[in-house]
Scaffold this motif. Structure first.
Motif, PDB file in Angstrom:
ATOM      1  N   VAL A   1      -5.829   8.936  -3.197  1.00  0.00           N
ATOM      2  CA  VAL A   1      -6.402   9.045  -1.856  1.00  0.00           C
ATOM      3  C   VAL A   1      -6.199   7.687  -1.181  1.00  0.00           C
ATOM      4  O   VAL A   1      -6.374   6.649  -1.817  1.00  0.00           O
ATOM      5  CB  VAL A   1      -7.895   9.472  -1.886  1.00  0.00           C
ATOM      6  CG1 VAL A   1      -8.748   8.499  -2.691  1.00  0.00           C
ATOM      7  CG2 VAL A   1      -8.444   9.618  -0.473  1.00  0.00           C
ATOM      8  N   VAL A   2      -5.780   7.708   0.071  1.00  0.00           N
ATOM      9  CA  VAL A   2      -5.557   6.462   0.800  1.00  0.00           C
ATOM     10  C   VAL A   2      -6.775   6.194   1.674  1.00  0.00           C
ATOM     11  O   VAL A   2      -7.212   7.079   2.420  1.00  0.00           O
ATOM     12  CB  VAL A   2      -4.279   6.547   1.674  1.00  0.00           C
ATOM     13  CG1 VAL A   2      -4.096   5.277   2.502  1.00  0.00           C
ATOM     14  CG2 VAL A   2      -3.055   6.785   0.793  1.00  0.00           C
ATOM     15  N   GLY A   3      -7.346   4.983   1.567  1.00  0.00           N
ATOM     16  CA  GLY A   3      -8.511   4.616   2.371  1.00  0.00           C
ATOM     17  C   GLY A   3      -8.094   3.726   3.530  1.00  0.00           C
ATOM     18  O   GLY A   3      -7.468   2.686   3.323  1.00  0.00           O
ATOM     19  N   LEU A   4      -8.418   4.171   4.751  1.00  0.00           N
ATOM     20  CA  LEU A   4      -8.046   3.392   5.941  1.00  0.00           C
ATOM     21  C   LEU A   4      -9.194   3.397   6.948  1.00  0.00           C
ATOM     22  O   LEU A   4     -10.073   4.264   6.898  1.00  0.00           O
ATOM     23  CB  LEU A   4      -6.789   3.992   6.599  1.00  0.00           C
ATOM     24  CG  LEU A   4      -5.465   3.841   5.845  1.00  0.00           C
ATOM     25  CD1 LEU A   4      -4.370   4.666   6.511  1.00  0.00           C
ATOM     26  CD2 LEU A   4      -5.036   2.375   5.774  1.00  0.00           C
ATOM     27  N   ALA A   5      -9.140   2.446   7.889  1.00  0.00           N
ATOM     28  CA  ALA A   5     -10.118   2.430   8.967  1.00  0.00           C
ATOM     29  C   ALA A   5      -9.863   3.646   9.865  1.00  0.00           C
ATOM     30  O   ALA A   5      -8.734   4.126   9.944  1.00  0.00           O
ATOM     31  CB  ALA A   5      -9.988   1.138   9.763  1.00  0.00           C
TER      32      ALA A   5
ATOM     33  N   ALA B   1       3.501  11.551   5.023  1.00  0.00           N
ATOM     34  CA  ALA B   1       4.134  11.391   3.707  1.00  0.00           C
ATOM     35  C   ALA B   1       3.504  12.319   2.666  1.00  0.00           C
ATOM     36  O   ALA B   1       3.901  12.305   1.500  1.00  0.00           O
ATOM     37  CB  ALA B   1       4.043   9.935   3.259  1.00  0.00           C
ATOM     38  N   GLY B   2       2.508  13.109   3.090  1.00  0.00           N
ATOM     39  CA  GLY B   2       1.908  14.087   2.190  1.00  0.00           C
ATOM     40  C   GLY B   2       0.719  13.563   1.404  1.00  0.00           C
ATOM     41  O   GLY B   2       0.313  14.154   0.405  1.00  0.00           O
ATOM     42  N   LEU B   3       0.143  12.451   1.857  1.00  0.00           N
ATOM     43  CA  LEU B   3      -0.975  11.852   1.129  1.00  0.00           C
ATOM     44  C   LEU B   3      -2.304  12.245   1.774  1.00  0.00           C
ATOM     45  O   LEU B   3      -2.374  12.521   2.973  1.00  0.00           O
ATOM     46  CB  LEU B   3      -0.836  10.323   1.131  1.00  0.00           C
ATOM     47  CG  LEU B   3       0.388   9.779   0.382  1.00  0.00           C
ATOM     48  CD1 LEU B   3       0.665   8.334   0.766  1.00  0.00           C
ATOM     49  CD2 LEU B   3       0.184   9.895  -1.134  1.00  0.00           C
TER      50      LEU B   3
ATOM     51  N   GLY C   1       0.789  -1.222   0.000  1.00  0.00           N
ATOM     52  CA  GLY C   1       0.000   0.000   0.000  1.00  0.00           C
ATOM     53  C   GLY C   1       0.822   1.273   0.000  1.00  0.00           C
ATOM     54  O   GLY C   1       0.576   2.185  -0.794  1.00  0.00           O
ATOM     55  N   HIS C   2       1.826   1.350   0.866  1.00  0.00           N
ATOM     56  CA  HIS C   2       2.605   2.595   0.950  1.00  0.00           C
ATOM     57  C   HIS C   2       3.372   2.829  -0.348  1.00  0.00           C
ATOM     58  O   HIS C   2       3.480   3.955  -0.826  1.00  0.00           O
ATOM     59  CB  HIS C   2       3.542   2.579   2.167  1.00  0.00           C
ATOM     60  CG  HIS C   2       4.890   1.979   1.918  1.00  0.00           C
ATOM     61  ND1 HIS C   2       5.099   0.615   1.814  1.00  0.00           N
ATOM     62  CD2 HIS C   2       6.092   2.560   1.697  1.00  0.00           C
ATOM     63  CE1 HIS C   2       6.380   0.399   1.559  1.00  0.00           C
ATOM     64  NE2 HIS C   2       7.009   1.548   1.492  1.00  0.00           N
TER      65      HIS C   2
ATOM     66  N   SER D   1      -6.902   3.375  12.236  1.00  0.00           N
ATOM     67  CA  SER D   1      -5.695   2.724  11.710  1.00  0.00           C
ATOM     68  C   SER D   1      -4.407   3.433  12.132  1.00  0.00           C
ATOM     69  O   SER D   1      -4.300   4.665  12.071  1.00  0.00           O
ATOM     70  CB  SER D   1      -5.768   2.677  10.186  1.00  0.00           C
ATOM     71  OG  SER D   1      -4.511   2.361   9.656  1.00  0.00           O
ATOM     72  N   LYS D   2      -3.435   2.637  12.551  1.00  0.00           N
ATOM     73  CA  LYS D   2      -2.142   3.194  12.964  1.00  0.00           C
ATOM     74  C   LYS D   2      -1.376   3.763  11.773  1.00  0.00           C
ATOM     75  O   LYS D   2      -0.413   4.507  11.949  1.00  0.00           O
ATOM     76  CB  LYS D   2      -1.298   2.096  13.649  1.00  0.00           C
ATOM     77  CG  LYS D   2      -1.690   1.839  15.095  1.00  0.00           C
ATOM     78  CD  LYS D   2      -0.856   0.710  15.718  1.00  0.00           C
ATOM     79  CE  LYS D   2      -1.309  -0.636  15.197  1.00  0.00           C
ATOM     80  NZ  LYS D   2      -0.620  -1.809  15.766  1.00  0.00           N
ATOM     81  N   SER D   3      -1.803   3.387  10.548  1.00  0.00           N
ATOM     82  CA  SER D   3      -1.097   3.866   9.355  1.00  0.00           C
ATOM     83  C   SER D   3      -1.473   5.303   8.989  1.00  0.00           C
ATOM     84  O   SER D   3      -0.785   5.942   8.205  1.00  0.00           O
ATOM     85  CB  SER D   3      -1.425   2.955   8.165  1.00  0.00           C
ATOM     86  OG  SER D   3      -1.080   1.632   8.449  1.00  0.00           O
ATOM     87  N   ARG D   4      -2.582   5.810   9.572  1.00  0.00           N
ATOM     88  CA  ARG D   4      -3.056   7.159   9.198  1.00  0.00           C
ATOM     89  C   ARG D   4      -1.986   8.234   9.309  1.00  0.00           C
ATOM     90  O   ARG D   4      -1.713   8.941   8.340  1.00  0.00           O
ATOM     91  CB  ARG D   4      -4.265   7.563  10.045  1.00  0.00           C
ATOM     92  CG  ARG D   4      -5.536   7.187   9.372  1.00  0.00           C
ATOM     93  CD  ARG D   4      -6.742   7.707  10.123  1.00  0.00           C
ATOM     94  NE  ARG D   4      -7.880   7.155   9.426  1.00  0.00           N
ATOM     95  CZ  ARG D   4      -8.811   7.874   8.801  1.00  0.00           C
ATOM     96  NH1 ARG D   4      -8.789   9.184   8.862  1.00  0.00           N
ATOM     97  NH2 ARG D   4      -9.778   7.280   8.152  1.00  0.00           N
ATOM     98  N   PRO D   5      -1.370   8.392  10.504  1.00  0.00           N
ATOM     99  CA  PRO D   5      -0.346   9.442  10.608  1.00  0.00           C
ATOM    100  C   PRO D   5       0.813   9.231   9.636  1.00  0.00           C
ATOM    101  O   PRO D   5       1.330  10.205   9.083  1.00  0.00           O
ATOM    102  CB  PRO D   5       0.122   9.343  12.072  1.00  0.00           C
ATOM    103  CG  PRO D   5      -0.465   8.090  12.631  1.00  0.00           C
ATOM    104  CD  PRO D   5      -1.645   7.744  11.791  1.00  0.00           C
TER     105      PRO D   5
END
Ligand code: NAD
Ligand code: MG
Length: 349
Positions: free
Chosen positions: A45-49, A61-63, A30-31, A52-56
């Motif tokens: 656009v990144v879709g997350l729950a 990263a500017g996304l 994904g990244h 999600s810990k990946s949000r920050p």
């Protein structure tokens, strides 16, 4: 017959012009997809729950990041990059209900489409770009100006633009710099599962363990057995990677090469060929997939038992101690499912 490879010139970026690509999940693949596409000028656009810990990480990263359902609604192309075992659930809850006419739904592995776990509506295009490498490499090779090769496939072309969009996606990901090869969801899924079971993961792990055990059971020192059967394998694989079997055989001694010819086929013999064909048949007829899906749905007890059984194998204990003194190889240990830099023996940190 040689397969046709597709390169940058065969993929027209304008097929994605004015379109938004939603990347669902921000892990290994994904990244890399999100950042490579973004830097190639695609609107991502990144879709997350929500939690999600990946949000920050993605935001730093500017996304642009939104909830998965919103990402799907706002996008023209949706790439699903959550783990294969989680895809059906995420699809059923967040993706499927928000799909509309003309969108392109994409995968990086064909498992869920091929085995019928996900059945997208007929008005939606379905395609695949499956990079032949892990996400961190997909990212770093792109940043260095190159690309990781990939497979691509179109499962359904409802809009008439699916193939052009899939190729444009592969180009934005950097893959057409190295070349992409057209396949079907069936071929990609079956060969991917067979490759990881017979050679890449299963066959290699079993071969290394058995050779290690053979030496140790015969009274040789475990540390020496580790160097012979696991450590040096990397040097051999590097030769194969650069120049195939011929370059490996060119580089090793004539003694090693002779032993390769006379002993290799005795170890990997016709019994192994028959077993490989059986393993392939179970992949093709869906019985491996059914077993793995049932295992996941019933709480992964067998999987966890098998994991635990191999985790503390002697080769892992001996190897960890030796690697901790070889900082040049950037050693890691896996503790409670997390990879971390290995503790050193002292002098360096
Ligand atoms: P991954 O294990 O790195 O996880 C991806 C992300 O999905 C996680 O970081 C998280 O953001 C999200 N996620 C995890 N569990 C979730 C859940 N239960 N619900 C919702 N979201 C969840 O996945 P990956 O290895 O990047 O694999 C993604 C896809 O890419 C798979 O289809 C895989 O087969 C394919 N693929 C992977 C590789 C590889 O080397 N890793 C190579 C080629 C193709
Ligand atoms: Mg694979």
């Amino acid at each position: 017959m040689t397969a046709r490879m597709y390169y940058d010139n065969d993929a027209d970026p304008s097929a994605l012009q004015g379109q938004t690509v939603a990347i669902i999940g921000y892990g290994s693949q994904g990244h890399a997809h999100a950042l490579n596409l973004h830097e190639s000028g695609v609107d991502v656009v990144v879709g997350l729950a929500p939690g999600s810990k990946s949000r920050p990480l993605a935001e730093e990263a500017g996304l642009r990041v939104t909830d998965t359902a919103d990402a799907v609604s706002s996008a023209d192309v949706v790439m699903i990059l959550v783990p294969d075992t989680a895809q059906k659930d995420v699809y059923d809850r967040e993706i499927g209900p928000n799909l509309r006419d003309g969108q392109l739904l994409m995968f990086a592995h064909g498992f869920n489409i091929h085995f019928g776990r996900i059945d997208p509506p007929g008005n939606v295009d379905v395609g695949m770009v499956a990079p032949k490498g892990p996400g961190h490499l997909l990212r770093s090779v792109y940043q260095a100006g190159g690309g990781v090769p990939a497979l691509f496939a179109v499962f359904r072309d409802a809009s008439g633009t699916a193939r052009d969009r899939v190729l444009a996606y592969a180009r934005a990901l950097g893959c057409t710099r190295a070349g992409v090869l057209e396949t079907s969801f069936a071929e990609e899924t079956e060969t991917d599962l067979f490759g990881e079971q017979s050679v890449l993961c299963g066959g290699t792990a079993a071969l290394v363990k058995m050779a290690f055990e053979t030496l140790v059971e015969s009274g040789y020192q475990p540390e020496l057995a580790y160097f012979e059967t696991m450590h040096e394998l990397k040097l051999i694989v590097d030769l194969l990677y650069r120049g195939g079997l011929n370059f490996m055989r060119f580089s090793v001694s004539d003694t090693a090469e002779y032993g390769d010819y006379v002993s290799g086929p005795r170890i990997i013999d016709d019994h192994v060929r028959r077993t490989m064909k059986q393993v392939l048949a179970e992949i093709q007829d869906g019985s491996f997939a059914r077993r793995w899906i049932e295992e996941n749905e019933s709480g992964r007890k067998e999987f966890e038992r098998l994991r635990a059984q191999d985790r503390d194998h002697q080769i892992e204990q001996v190897g960890a101690a030796l690697r901790a003194q070889m900082q040049f190889l950037n050693p890691v240990t896996v503790v409670a499912g997390q990879a971390q830099a290995a503790a050193t023996g002292g002098s360096r940190s």
